[in-house]
Scaffold this active site. Structure first.
Site, PDB file in Angstrom:
ATOM      1  N   ASP A 186      40.922 -37.289  56.804  1.00 16.51           N
ATOM      2  CA  ASP A 186      40.330 -38.439  56.148  1.00 16.51           C
ATOM      3  C   ASP A 186      39.505 -39.177  57.204  1.00 16.51           C
ATOM      4  O   ASP A 186      39.725 -39.001  58.415  1.00 16.51           O
ATOM      5  CB  ASP A 186      41.446 -39.330  55.582  1.00 16.51           C
ATOM      6  CG  ASP A 186      40.920 -40.597  54.946  1.00 16.51           C
ATOM      7  OD1 ASP A 186      39.993 -40.496  54.126  1.00 16.51           O
ATOM      8  OD2 ASP A 186      41.431 -41.680  55.269  1.00 16.51           O
TER       9      ASP A 186
ATOM     10  N   ASP B 116      38.059 -42.952  56.916  1.00 18.89           N
ATOM     11  CA  ASP B 116      38.260 -44.393  57.074  1.00 18.89           C
ATOM     12  C   ASP B 116      39.718 -44.722  57.361  1.00 18.89           C
ATOM     13  O   ASP B 116      40.630 -44.280  56.661  1.00 18.89           O
ATOM     14  CB  ASP B 116      37.801 -45.121  55.810  1.00 18.89           C
ATOM     15  CG  ASP B 116      36.316 -44.904  55.557  1.00 18.89           C
ATOM     16  OD1 ASP B 116      35.527 -45.054  56.503  1.00 18.89           O
ATOM     17  OD2 ASP B 116      35.950 -44.559  54.417  1.00 18.89           O
TER      18      ASP B 116
END
Length: 220
Positions: free
Chosen positions: A7, A9
């Site tokens: 991922d 953020d």
């Protein structure tokens, strides 16, 4: 072949690029400061709380792309990366990526944030493969609409399945996935090696219950 998925953020980055892009637009006066800031903060809180309406959010987030000339957008994006993103690129995250690279693993970022914002950020980590929400681009301009399935929540599972179908030699049986967010539990639940990274409270509880590793990439 082993696949290492990250991922973006609050996982590889020590912050949220989608929210910070909104802050950048406000700081530059590109959008109405008061109205945009209120909406940007509301959507970010909804994301963290697990109540985000992804369609409503994307209509909001992609509007500035449709309202401005692409070449100007690209110039703004260069400044955005320098001002807002470089300060939150984590050395520990780079080291994690390099460990997987050195092991010969295929590297992939999967993010709900749109490709316009994330593509240059992913390049900072030397990662070539990106699954992101796709802003529609027609006749030389962004339309403000989404193309295909947003890579959010279960959408990440669908988008990754399509990517795997197009990339022979990879499957979820030998895949790592690193994420901070409870929104990614659907995908974390499907990979062989789920890892919670500086997780939010819901993901932390889930990781503890299921015996998933919990790590931190934040500087002490």
């Amino acid at each position: 072949m082993t696949l290492a998925i990250f991922d973006l953020d609050n996982t590889l980055l020590a912050g949220d690029s989608d929210y910070l892009w909104g802050r950048f637009l406000v700081d530059r006066g590109i959008v109405d400061p008061e109205a945009y800031e209120v909406a940007n903060t509301r959507f970010y809180e909804a994301y963290k709380n697990g109540t985000l309406d992804i369609g409503e959010f994307l209509a909001f987030a992609l509007r500035p792309l449709a309202e401005n000339d692409p070449q100007q957008l690209f110039r703004w994006r260069e400044s955005f990366v320098e001002e807002k993103i470089l300060p939150i690129v984590q050395t520990t995250a780079r080291e994690l990526v390099e460990r997987h690279r050195s092991a010969g693993h295929t590297l992939l970022v999967i993010t709900a944030t749109n490709r316009f914002v994330t593509e240059p950020i992913v390049r900072l980590y030397g990662i070539d493969n990106l699954i992101a929400t796709e802003p529609e681009f027609r006749d030389g301009r962004y339309t403000g609409r989404v193309e295909g399935i947003p890579s959010f929540h279960e959408g990440k599972v669908h988008r990754l399945s399509a990517w795997l179908a197009d990339n022979d030699g990879h499957d979820l049986e030998d895949t790592w996935f690193y994420s901070d967010s409870h929104n990614d539990i659907p995908l974390l639940s499907r990979v062989a090696h789920p890892v919670a990274v500086d997780p939010d409270p819901v993901l932390r509880r889930t990781a503890e219950q299921r015996g998933w590793p919990v790590i931190s990439l934040r500087a002490a």
